[in-house]
Design a protein around this motif. Sequence first.
Motif, short mmCIF file in Angstrom:
data_model
loop_
_atom_site.label_atom_id
_atom_site.label_comp_id
_atom_site.label_asym_id
_atom_site.label_seq_id
_atom_site.Cartn_x
_atom_site.Cartn_y
_atom_site.Cartn_z
N GLN A 127 0.87 -1.13 0.21
CA GLN A 127 -0.05 -0.08 0.03
C GLN A 127 0.83 1.46 0.02
OE1 GLN A 127 -3.38 -0.07 2.81
NE2 GLN A 127 -2.08 -1.65 3.67
N PHE A 128 2.20 1.07 0.53
CA PHE A 128 2.94 2.41 0.64
C PHE A 128 3.47 2.70 -0.89
CE2 PHE A 128 3.13 2.95 5.10
CZ PHE A 128 2.91 1.56 5.59
N VAL A 129 3.79 1.75 -1.70
CA VAL A 129 4.15 2.35 -3.02
C VAL A 129 3.53 3.34 -3.74
CG1 VAL A 129 4.81 1.10 -5.30
CG2 VAL A 129 4.93 -0.32 -3.15
N GLY A 130 4.38 4.18 -4.35
CA GLY A 130 3.72 5.37 -5.02
C GLY A 130 3.26 6.57 -4.49
N LEU A 131 3.32 6.39 -2.96
CA LEU A 131 2.83 7.82 -2.26
C LEU A 131 3.81 8.83 -2.40
CD1 LEU A 131 1.92 5.92 1.09
CD2 LEU A 131 0.25 6.89 -0.73
N PRO A 132 3.30 10.08 -2.26
CA PRO A 132 4.21 11.15 -2.60
C PRO A 132 4.92 11.69 -1.33
CG PRO A 132 1.89 12.16 -2.36
CD PRO A 132 1.79 10.55 -2.25
N VAL A 133 6.16 11.98 -1.52
CA VAL A 133 7.21 12.06 -0.20
C VAL A 133 6.92 13.18 0.63
CG1 VAL A 133 8.98 11.17 -1.30
CG2 VAL A 133 8.87 13.72 -1.51
N ASP A 134 5.96 14.34 0.10
CA ASP A 134 5.72 15.76 0.71
C ASP A 134 4.57 15.48 1.90
OD1 ASP A 134 4.04 15.42 -1.33
OD2 ASP A 134 4.85 17.39 -2.23
N GLN A 135 3.70 14.32 1.84
CA GLN A 135 2.70 14.16 2.83
C GLN A 135 2.77 13.12 3.78
OE1 GLN A 135 -0.89 13.66 0.20
NE2 GLN A 135 -0.39 15.43 -0.97
N PRO A 136 2.47 13.46 5.13
CA PRO A 136 2.48 12.35 5.85
C PRO A 136 1.67 11.10 5.71
CG PRO A 136 1.05 14.24 6.84
CD PRO A 136 1.82 14.59 5.62
N VAL A 137 2.31 9.94 6.08
CA VAL A 137 1.57 8.71 5.61
C VAL A 137 0.64 8.37 6.89
CG1 VAL A 137 1.92 6.22 5.26
CG2 VAL A 137 3.58 8.08 4.40
N LYS A 138 -0.64 8.17 6.69
CA LYS A 138 -1.37 7.78 7.69
C LYS A 138 -2.41 6.58 7.26
CE LYS A 138 -2.24 12.41 9.48
NZ LYS A 138 -2.99 13.57 9.28
N VAL A 139 -2.94 5.80 8.41
CA VAL A 139 -3.82 4.82 8.26
C VAL A 139 -5.20 5.41 7.98
CG1 VAL A 139 -2.76 3.23 9.67
CG2 VAL A 139 -4.39 4.63 10.80
N SER A 140 -5.96 4.81 7.38
CA SER A 140 -7.28 5.32 6.93
C SER A 140 -8.28 5.74 8.21
CB SER A 140 -8.54 4.39 6.14
OG SER A 140 -8.16 3.12 6.98
N LYS A 141 -8.27 5.08 9.22
CA LYS A 141 -8.71 5.79 10.35
C LYS A 141 -8.37 7.01 10.93
CE LYS A 141 -9.93 1.88 13.57
NZ LYS A 141 -9.27 1.19 14.73
N ASP A 142 -7.09 7.66 10.82
CA ASP A 142 -6.71 8.80 10.85
C ASP A 142 -6.70 9.62 9.62
OD1 ASP A 142 -6.11 7.94 13.39
OD2 ASP A 142 -3.97 7.26 12.79
N GLY A 143 -7.49 9.31 8.74
CA GLY A 143 -7.81 10.13 7.31
C GLY A 143 -6.65 9.98 6.04
N GLY A 144 -5.88 9.01 6.61
CA GLY A 144 -4.80 8.49 5.37
C GLY A 144 -5.25 7.48 4.51
N SER A 145 -4.22 7.06 3.73
CA SER A 145 -4.78 5.97 2.64
C SER A 145 -4.36 4.52 3.13
CB SER A 145 -4.20 6.36 1.07
OG SER A 145 -2.76 6.22 1.63
#
Lengths: 190, 197, 197
Positions: free
Chosen positions: B138-156
Amino acid sequence: MGYFELIVSCILVNNILLAQFLGNCPFLGTSKKMETAVGMAMAVVFVLVLAGVITWIAYTYLLVPYDLVYLRTIAFILVIAALVQFVEMFLKKSIPVLYAGLGIFLPLITTNCAVLGVCIINIDKEFTFMQTLVSSFAYAVGFGLALILFAGVRERVLLARVPRPLQDTSIGLVTAGLLSLTFFAFRGMV
Amino acid sequence: MREMIKMVVVLTVLSVVSGGLLAYLRTATAAQIERQELEFVKGPAIRQILEGATNDPVNDRFKIDVDGKSHSFFVGVFDGKPNTVVFEVAGKGFADAIGLMVAVNVETDKLAGVAVTTHKETPGLGAQAKEDPAFAAQFVGLPVDQPVKVSKDGGSISALSGATITSRGVCAAATDALSQYRELKPRILEHVQRFQQ
Amino acid sequence: MAKTLVQEFTKGLWAEIPPFRLVLGLCPTLGVTTSMKNGLGMGLATTFVLVFSNILISLMRNLIPSKVRIACFIIIIATFVIVVELLMQAYTYALFQTLGVFIPLIVVNCIVLGRAEAFASKNGLLASTADGLGIGIGFSLSLASLGAVREIIGTGTFFGHSLFGPNYEPFTFMVQAPGAFVALGLMLCMMNLIGKK
């Protein structure tokens, strides 16, 4: 990590007896009577704080500068053994009242893996001096708390009718499991 | 008195012999220990993330000193271009620290993958972070300038079932790694050039 | 002579098998037995220390002054523990990482010091070796079987291989901290049941 978090983590979340499994021999051995449990708990608090601080100093100012980190295990156990001897002699001469209470538990503490374990954990987590002091104290309090709670439960179990094969250590371990389950509820809190 | 001397002699001889033996053994095993560390802890994770690289990323590495601590970076070469760097960060898991290898594509500024190295999470729950390839994918391809979050916290990132804290820990570690990467990018690019084939 | 040696060896496997009959060494028993592999690894590391410290202490039993014997035992045992630490780091790195703090803690394992004091310091070389091997292997077997039980029930695998297929919902309680106490308590109960007959 703030000191409050550290204290909660060491006493409840990562309780030395019930979550880290260190010091289980005295846990089962001295918990049959409330009196002995309290004595053991006090002795552990006393020695653990001293041992934690002294081993931290020895590690930071002796082992690290001379590149002897690999001798950690042997250095720590010798420090603890010497410390326990020293405390025993000191108490006997200067504070006989305290010695009468703690004396018989002191020799057992050298081989209490909670003491050596906490000293190693402090180093592994790269704690500062203050953090070492706080965590050693908090771990020791956690040890005492679990031991005294457990002794209370165990005194009651003695009154119950337990099937023969389950008696003594066996039922003791299952009881410890239930106590561990209550502490398990704190997991993930810090 | 004689007994006293005997005690001192025995203890001293014992300590000296023990010290000598250990010092010898330590020198004998030092190189092997370092190799093991690379091979077993970091190696598999690095190779897993950089699957398909044409070089051996474990050998192609460089170090950058930040505040007196040196960090190792491993380079992956794809299609003849050294365009991916991998480095390790530490996060906080459910039980203890989690080591996380993070790969970033320096051309597109996107996450190229993550892999857990060391952990003490619960087998079957938190340990899935290492064992379940779908979670890491799931982490592949995420942009480097945004924080990584789980979906419960509003991430992907959808958290591992029964192991939200582990999942959050991994996300936080990845976020940490990305901010480190943004800070060090100029210096990383400098080093990466050397691995041009 | 041969018969007694066999006896010294076999008593560790049943009559005095730790930690069931000889209730010592509980910490590693509870702490590392989340899988069979960990249990076995811990048992073998302890066996190594036990055998070699028994041999050395038995050889030196007439040299060691009785007043400082415990100090001498601790130095000898600690030396072998560091040997194990270094060797495990060099050759079985991953296992060393999982067992963590429990490897240095072999030093304070009451089984090792107990055998040194109660057996090796009073008996000859061969008998002490047999005693160390027996108790060590007994301890390894106990840890491995406890590890196996917890692994099978707790994660549905045996030595890392899946047993029941993907539909099995693992009873993860068994591989977590409280499960350790309960599992050991129940196994002790079973040993008592078998032993009483």
